[in-house]
Design a protein around this motif. Structure first.
Motif, mmCIF file in Angstrom:
data_model
loop_
_atom_site.group_PDB
_atom_site.id
_atom_site.type_symbol
_atom_site.label_atom_id
_atom_site.label_comp_id
_atom_site.label_asym_id
_atom_site.label_seq_id
_atom_site.Cartn_x
_atom_site.Cartn_y
_atom_site.Cartn_z
ATOM 1 N N GLU A 43 0.825 -1.204 0.000
ATOM 2 C CA GLU A 43 0.000 0.000 0.000
ATOM 3 C C GLU A 43 0.863 1.260 0.000
ATOM 4 O O GLU A 43 0.587 2.214 -0.728
ATOM 5 N N ASP A 44 1.928 1.245 0.812
ATOM 6 C CA ASP A 44 2.805 2.412 0.875
ATOM 7 C C ASP A 44 3.543 2.619 -0.442
ATOM 8 O O ASP A 44 3.663 3.751 -0.919
ATOM 9 N N LEU A 45 4.047 1.545 -1.040
ATOM 10 C CA LEU A 45 4.743 1.685 -2.318
ATOM 11 C C LEU A 45 3.780 2.182 -3.396
ATOM 12 O O LEU A 45 4.133 3.047 -4.201
ATOM 13 N N ALA A 46 2.565 1.654 -3.376
ATOM 14 C CA ALA A 46 1.569 2.111 -4.354
ATOM 15 C C ALA A 46 1.300 3.599 -4.185
ATOM 16 O O ALA A 46 1.232 4.351 -5.167
ATOM 17 N N ARG A 47 1.165 4.039 -2.941
ATOM 18 C CA ARG A 47 0.914 5.454 -2.666
ATOM 19 C C ARG A 47 2.104 6.309 -3.106
ATOM 20 O O ARG A 47 1.936 7.342 -3.739
ATOM 21 N N LEU A 48 3.316 5.855 -2.791
ATOM 22 C CA LEU A 48 4.514 6.595 -3.182
ATOM 23 C C LEU A 48 4.639 6.712 -4.702
ATOM 24 O O LEU A 48 5.053 7.741 -5.221
ATOM 25 N N ALA A 49 4.281 5.626 -5.400
ATOM 26 C CA ALA A 49 4.439 5.581 -6.854
ATOM 27 C C ALA A 49 3.238 6.142 -7.610
ATOM 28 O O ALA A 49 3.328 6.395 -8.807
ATOM 29 N N GLY A 50 2.125 6.305 -6.915
ATOM 30 C CA GLY A 50 0.929 6.793 -7.595
ATOM 31 C C GLY A 50 0.303 5.745 -8.500
ATOM 32 O O GLY A 50 -0.196 6.063 -9.582
ATOM 33 N N VAL A 51 0.350 4.490 -8.051
ATOM 34 C CA VAL A 51 -0.261 3.398 -8.811
ATOM 35 C C VAL A 51 -1.228 2.656 -7.896
ATOM 36 O O VAL A 51 -1.119 2.756 -6.676
ATOM 37 N N PRO A 52 -2.174 1.916 -8.467
ATOM 38 C CA PRO A 52 -3.082 1.124 -7.628
ATOM 39 C C PRO A 52 -2.327 0.016 -6.885
ATOM 40 O O PRO A 52 -1.328 -0.512 -7.388
ATOM 41 N N VAL A 53 -2.803 -0.340 -5.717
ATOM 42 C CA VAL A 53 -2.197 -1.419 -4.934
ATOM 43 C C VAL A 53 -2.206 -2.711 -5.752
ATOM 44 O O VAL A 53 -1.272 -3.513 -5.689
ATOM 45 N N ARG A 54 -3.245 -2.898 -6.529
ATOM 46 C CA ARG A 54 -3.357 -4.106 -7.363
ATOM 47 C C ARG A 54 -2.156 -4.232 -8.306
ATOM 48 O O ARG A 54 -1.715 -5.334 -8.626
ATOM 49 N N THR A 55 -1.612 -3.113 -8.756
ATOM 50 C CA THR A 55 -0.441 -3.134 -9.624
ATOM 51 C C THR A 55 0.737 -3.780 -8.918
ATOM 52 O O THR A 55 1.454 -4.596 -9.499
ATOM 53 N N ILE A 56 0.928 -3.442 -7.640
ATOM 54 C CA ILE A 56 2.027 -4.021 -6.867
ATOM 55 C C ILE A 56 1.776 -5.514 -6.662
ATOM 56 O O ILE A 56 2.685 -6.333 -6.817
#
Length: 138
Positions: free
Chosen positions: A41-54
């Motif tokens: 969730e944090d990486l998704a937020r940092l990158a501006g991508v959906p959590v599903r992408t991670i």
């Protein structure tokens, strides 16, 4: 112990990578996320991508070049180990400023108040832990 050097992600043209190379980068991103104790969730937020992408990336799907760029940039701004005060402040600003700027004026005021309250409570907890001799909690 020798530290492995980090690739210079800013110099990589992700659009020129093959499918297998993109999968390799995705695996590296996943290892880095885990090594830095960053949640999906944090990486998704940092990158501006959906959590599903991670989640997709970590299940073996190769992301598109633009997604890899966002993830690499996000990992470049995320701390590795314990950052010094300047690096921690830069990271805090880099992460929070874009979110803050997306808020309405009213929500900005509330967010700033909440941040000040949270930092004040953390400071109070830190002082209490220091004066009572209780070990600090992670």
């Amino acid at each position: 112990m020798q530290q492995q050097s980090e690739p210079d992600w800013s110099r990589i043209d992700f659009t020129a990578l093959s499918f297998d190379q993109r999968k390799g980068v995705a695996e590296h991103v996943s290892r880095e996320r885990k090594a830095r104790n960053i949640t999906q969730e944090d990486l998704a937020r940092l990158a501006g991508v959906p959590v599903r992408t991670i989640a997709n990336l970590e299940s073996g799907k190769a992301p598109q070049a633009a997604t890899l760029r966002k993830l690499a940039d996000a990992l470049g701004s995320a701390p590795r180990g314990k950052p010094d005060d300047d690096a921690a402040l830069r990271m805090f600003t880099d992460v929070t400023a874009p979110m803050y700027l997306q808020l309405s004026e009213r929500e900005r005021a509330k967010a700033l108040r909440d941040i000040v309250l949270l930092l004040g409570a953390a400071l109070d907890n830190d002082r209490t832990d220091t004066t009572t001799g209780h070990p600090e909690q992670p």
